[in-house]
Design a protein around this motif. Structure first.
Motif, PDB file in Angstrom:
ATOM      1  N   PRO A   1       0.817  -1.227   0.000  1.00  0.00           N
ATOM      2  CA  PRO A   1       0.000   0.000   0.000  1.00  0.00           C
ATOM      3  C   PRO A   1       0.851   1.278   0.000  1.00  0.00           C
ATOM      4  CG  PRO A   1      -0.858  -1.578   1.587  1.00  0.00           C
ATOM      5  CD  PRO A   1       0.478  -2.097   1.145  1.00  0.00           C
ATOM      6  N   GLN A   2       1.963   1.239   0.745  1.00  0.00           N
ATOM      7  CA  GLN A   2       2.837   2.412   0.801  1.00  0.00           C
ATOM      8  C   GLN A   2       3.579   2.616  -0.532  1.00  0.00           C
ATOM      9  OE1 GLN A   2       2.654   0.228   3.490  1.00  0.00           O
ATOM     10  NE2 GLN A   2       1.289   1.697   4.491  1.00  0.00           N
ATOM     11  N   ILE A   3       3.949   1.507  -1.163  1.00  0.00           N
ATOM     12  CA  ILE A   3       4.582   1.614  -2.485  1.00  0.00           C
ATOM     13  C   ILE A   3       3.650   2.334  -3.450  1.00  0.00           C
ATOM     14  CG2 ILE A   3       5.422   0.327  -4.505  1.00  0.00           C
ATOM     15  CD1 ILE A   3       6.294  -1.902  -2.578  1.00  0.00           C
ATOM     16  N   ALA A   4       2.383   1.906  -3.467  1.00  0.00           N
ATOM     17  CA  ALA A   4       1.397   2.511  -4.377  1.00  0.00           C
ATOM     18  C   ALA A   4       1.242   4.010  -4.086  1.00  0.00           C
ATOM     19  CB  ALA A   4       0.062   1.796  -4.247  1.00  0.00           C
ATOM     20  N   ARG A   5       1.149   4.379  -2.805  1.00  0.00           N
ATOM     21  CA  ARG A   5       0.948   5.785  -2.446  1.00  0.00           C
ATOM     22  C   ARG A   5       2.163   6.631  -2.831  1.00  0.00           C
ATOM     23  NH1 ARG A   5      -2.267   3.820   1.997  1.00  0.00           N
ATOM     24  NH2 ARG A   5      -0.428   3.551   3.325  1.00  0.00           N
ATOM     25  N   ARG A   6       3.347   6.123  -2.526  1.00  0.00           N
ATOM     26  CA  ARG A   6       4.550   6.910  -2.783  1.00  0.00           C
ATOM     27  C   ARG A   6       4.850   7.054  -4.279  1.00  0.00           C
ATOM     28  NH1 ARG A   6       8.996   4.723   1.487  1.00  0.00           N
ATOM     29  NH2 ARG A   6      10.355   5.968   0.105  1.00  0.00           N
ATOM     30  N   ILE A   7       4.605   6.003  -5.042  1.00  0.00           N
ATOM     31  CA  ILE A   7       4.821   6.093  -6.495  1.00  0.00           C
ATOM     32  C   ILE A   7       3.748   6.982  -7.117  1.00  0.00           C
ATOM     33  CG2 ILE A   7       4.953   4.813  -8.665  1.00  0.00           C
ATOM     34  CD1 ILE A   7       7.344   4.498  -6.681  1.00  0.00           C
ATOM     35  N   GLY A   8       2.530   6.904  -6.599  1.00  0.00           N
ATOM     36  CA  GLY A   8       1.459   7.782  -7.085  1.00  0.00           C
ATOM     37  C   GLY A   8       1.800   9.245  -6.838  1.00  0.00           C
ATOM     38  N   ALA A   9       2.365   9.532  -5.664  1.00  0.00           N
ATOM     39  CA  ALA A   9       2.750  10.911  -5.333  1.00  0.00           C
ATOM     40  C   ALA A   9       3.865  11.395  -6.256  1.00  0.00           C
ATOM     41  CB  ALA A   9       3.199  10.981  -3.877  1.00  0.00           C
ATOM     42  N   ALA A  10       4.823  10.515  -6.542  1.00  0.00           N
ATOM     43  CA  ALA A  10       5.924  10.884  -7.438  1.00  0.00           C
ATOM     44  C   ALA A  10       5.408  11.198  -8.838  1.00  0.00           C
ATOM     45  CB  ALA A  10       6.947   9.745  -7.493  1.00  0.00           C
ATOM     46  N   VAL A  11       4.425  10.422  -9.311  1.00  0.00           N
ATOM     47  CA  VAL A  11       3.843  10.657 -10.641  1.00  0.00           C
ATOM     48  C   VAL A  11       3.087  11.989 -10.667  1.00  0.00           C
ATOM     49  CG1 VAL A  11       2.109   9.839 -12.295  1.00  0.00           C
ATOM     50  CG2 VAL A  11       3.716   8.215 -11.261  1.00  0.00           C
ATOM     51  N   LEU A  12       2.363  12.300  -9.597  1.00  0.00           N
ATOM     52  CA  LEU A  12       1.634  13.577  -9.538  1.00  0.00           C
ATOM     53  C   LEU A  12       2.592  14.767  -9.594  1.00  0.00           C
ATOM     54  CD1 LEU A  12      -1.118  12.795  -6.877  1.00  0.00           C
ATOM     55  CD2 LEU A  12      -1.482  13.255  -9.319  1.00  0.00           C
ATOM     56  N   VAL A  13       3.727  14.631  -8.927  1.00  0.00           N
ATOM     57  CA  VAL A  13       4.721  15.715  -8.938  1.00  0.00           C
ATOM     58  C   VAL A  13       5.373  15.821 -10.315  1.00  0.00           C
ATOM     59  CG1 VAL A  13       6.936  16.492  -7.998  1.00  0.00           C
ATOM     60  CG2 VAL A  13       5.166  15.600  -6.462  1.00  0.00           C
ATOM     61  N   GLY A  14       5.702  14.679 -10.905  1.00  0.00           N
ATOM     62  CA  GLY A  14       6.433  14.672 -12.163  1.00  0.00           C
ATOM     63  C   GLY A  14       5.563  14.868 -13.398  1.00  0.00           C
ATOM     64  N   CYS A  15       4.249  14.665 -13.259  1.00  0.00           N
ATOM     65  CA  CYS A  15       3.322  14.789 -14.399  1.00  0.00           C
ATOM     66  C   CYS A  15       2.155  15.680 -13.966  1.00  0.00           C
ATOM     67  CB  CYS A  15       2.821  13.419 -14.846  1.00  0.00           C
ATOM     68  SG  CYS A  15       4.120  12.235 -15.249  1.00  0.00           S
ATOM     69  N   LYS A  16       2.330  16.969 -14.076  1.00  0.00           N
ATOM     70  CA  LYS A  16       1.364  17.927 -13.534  1.00  0.00           C
ATOM     71  C   LYS A  16      -0.038  17.801 -14.141  1.00  0.00           C
ATOM     72  CE  LYS A  16       4.580  19.984 -11.054  1.00  0.00           C
ATOM     73  NZ  LYS A  16       4.621  19.844  -9.582  1.00  0.00           N
ATOM     74  N   VAL A  17      -0.129  17.263 -15.358  1.00  0.00           N
ATOM     75  CA  VAL A  17      -1.435  17.198 -16.029  1.00  0.00           C
ATOM     76  C   VAL A  17      -2.291  16.037 -15.528  1.00  0.00           C
ATOM     77  CG1 VAL A  17      -0.561  18.273 -18.137  1.00  0.00           C
ATOM     78  CG2 VAL A  17      -0.543  15.771 -17.935  1.00  0.00           C
ATOM     79  N   LEU A  18      -1.691  15.151 -14.757  1.00  0.00           N
ATOM     80  CA  LEU A  18      -2.418  13.953 -14.326  1.00  0.00           C
ATOM     81  C   LEU A  18      -3.130  14.149 -12.995  1.00  0.00           C
ATOM     82  CD1 LEU A  18       0.032  11.012 -15.183  1.00  0.00           C
ATOM     83  CD2 LEU A  18      -1.968  11.786 -16.472  1.00  0.00           C
ATOM     84  N   LYS A  19      -4.254  13.441 -12.853  1.00  0.00           N
ATOM     85  CA  LYS A  19      -4.980  13.372 -11.591  1.00  0.00           C
ATOM     86  C   LYS A  19      -5.246  11.911 -11.253  1.00  0.00           C
ATOM     87  CE  LYS A  19      -7.388  17.800 -12.084  1.00  0.00           C
ATOM     88  NZ  LYS A  19      -8.721  18.467 -12.150  1.00  0.00           N
ATOM     89  N   VAL A  20      -5.423  11.651  -9.969  1.00  0.00           N
ATOM     90  CA  VAL A  20      -5.730  10.282  -9.522  1.00  0.00           C
ATOM     91  C   VAL A  20      -7.229  10.032  -9.664  1.00  0.00           C
ATOM     92  CG1 VAL A  20      -5.775   8.706  -7.551  1.00  0.00           C
ATOM     93  CG2 VAL A  20      -3.776  10.168  -7.937  1.00  0.00           C
ATOM     94  N   ASP A  21      -7.585   8.866 -10.219  1.00  0.00           N
ATOM     95  CA  ASP A  21      -8.982   8.414 -10.285  1.00  0.00           C
ATOM     96  C   ASP A  21      -8.978   6.935  -9.907  1.00  0.00           C
ATOM     97  OD1 ASP A  21     -11.512   7.521 -10.881  1.00  0.00           O
ATOM     98  OD2 ASP A  21     -11.687   8.641 -12.754  1.00  0.00           O
TER      99      ASP A  21
END
Length: 395
Positions: A126-146
């Motif tokens: 679960p922590q892997i998913a959260r931390r990688i998701g956060a990294a993607v949000l920072v690195g890809c500003k156009v993306l949102k989580v759904d």
């Protein structure tokens, strides 16, 4: 692997084989190697329940996955990025991966799912998913989580040797690798059903050999070519197929001349089975395979099938026995045999058809009718007419 694309191949049913699992994995790896042999530089490796394929970057991914997906035993394939099992490295690779998807497909939403096969890895799933998701949000500003209907479901699979990042799963046909269940002989007509029956038994790990009956000149050379075309399509899944072509006309003529007309169909069918059994034993086949389906035609009523089976001692497999014709046609379309099967070229079953075929034959009466024929001589003559053609997959 530098200069190569990575593909994760999942084994499906093979993974349930317990102590025999390594054998099935080995067979599956060999089948994939054989399919990819025509492409220089491909490698196949086994890795703790997964198969990994490495193919040169110049080979289109769709082409490689299409080839692998046709191998029986493959459940699914994913093109993947291989990265060191380190959170910082995984994060960088995930951002780069998603940036490419944004450019190629214009995705706007995503969700990360993580799996930690290496339990010694210090971060839980679960922590892997959260931390990688956060990294993607920072690195890809156009993306949102759904989390409900994302444009991209990003998988992060952490294993001991490395981590795999992927998002696409291309389905295979499943089943078992060819060669894990011996060899069977299919009675291959030019119709819709028998190619599908052969395909279904091959999916269960069985090598396929074929016998085809003709009644030349009542059946044409084009009808024979059609059967070879069907075998060529099947060979794309099953590997090369040998077809034993047998002239049935002398047997049909003797039956018409000496036996009741209404029994013609069932008597011819029994001869087909007897000849097929001889060929099967000569070629090391364990069983016969037919495309018969209960009630579809006069020779396929329950009573007729019992009388037909009594002609041989070898097991007869009928994988289509309870399917609706619509289901069989859909499967034929899926595997690519349908358009060839419906070409209007006659087969031997259409020759000397009785006006009112017997639908509920009795074995004792059929045996009595057969006693008017020199069955052994007819079978030997038919086998002497046999020609063998080996058909290979289309490139």
């Amino acid at each position: 692997m530098e200069g190569k694309n990575t593909y994760i191949v999942r084994c499906g049913e093979v993974a349930l084989k317990g102590m025999n699992k390594p054998y099935f994995e080995r067979m599956l790896a060999e089948r994939i190697k054989k399919v990819l042999k025509k492409y220089e530089g491909c490698e196949v490796k086994r890795s703790d329940g997964l198969l990994l394929v490495y193919a040169p970057e110049k080979l289109p991914r769709e082409q490689v996955m299409g080839e692998i997906s046709r191998v029986f035993g493959v459940d699914s394939i994913s093109p993947a990025v291989e990265v060191e099992s380190d959170m910082e490295e995984i994060g960088k690779a995930a951002v780069s991966y998603m940036q490419q998807l944004i450019e190629e497909r214009g995705i706007k939403t995503f969700k990360v799912e993580a799996k930690r096969s290496d339990k010694s890895f210090p971060v839980e799933s679960p922590q892997i998913a959260r931390r990688i998701g956060a990294a993607v949000l920072v690195g890809c500003k156009v993306l949102k989580v759904d989390v409900h209907k994302p444009d991209c479901l990003l998988f992060v699979h952490v294993r001991r040797e490395c981590t795999y990042i992927y998002e696409q799963k291309v389905s295979g046909f499943g089943g078992l690798p060819l060669g894990t269940n011996g060899k069977g002989l299919v009675l291959l007509s030019g119709g819709i059903d028998s190619p599908v029956a052969a395909w279904m038994m091959a999916k269960r790990g069985m090598y396929i050999e074929a016998v085809h009956y003709h009644s030349y000149p009542y059946t044409s050379e084009r009808a024979w070519e059609k059967v070879q075309d069907l075998a060529r399509i099947l060979a794309g899944y099953c590997g090369r197929i040998r077809i034993h072509s047998v002239n049935l006309l002398p047997i049909q003529e003797q039956i018409v001349a000496n036996c009741p007309e209404e029994e013609t169909t069932i008597l011819v069918r029994r001869f087909m089975m007897k000849i097929a059994e001889r060929i099967a034993r000569e070629t090391g086949c364990l069983m016969l395979i037919t495309g018969e389906n209960v009630g579809q035609v006069a020779s396929q009523t329950a009573e007729a099938l019992v009388v037909t089976d009594a002609a041989v001692q070898m097991p007869v497999m009928r994988p289509l026995i309870a399917l609706d014709k619509v289901d069989i046609m859909q499967k034929a379309q899926e595997i690519g045999t349908f358009e060839t099967s419906i070409q209007p070229y006659e087969d031997c079953c259409t020759v000397f058809l009785p006006k009112h075929p017997k639908t509920k034959p009795k074995l004792d009466k059929i045996l009595q009718s057969e006693s008017a024929l020199d069955c052994e001589a007819l079978i030997e003559a038919a086998l002497a007419s046999k020609e063998v053609v080996t058909v290979y997959p289309e490139d």
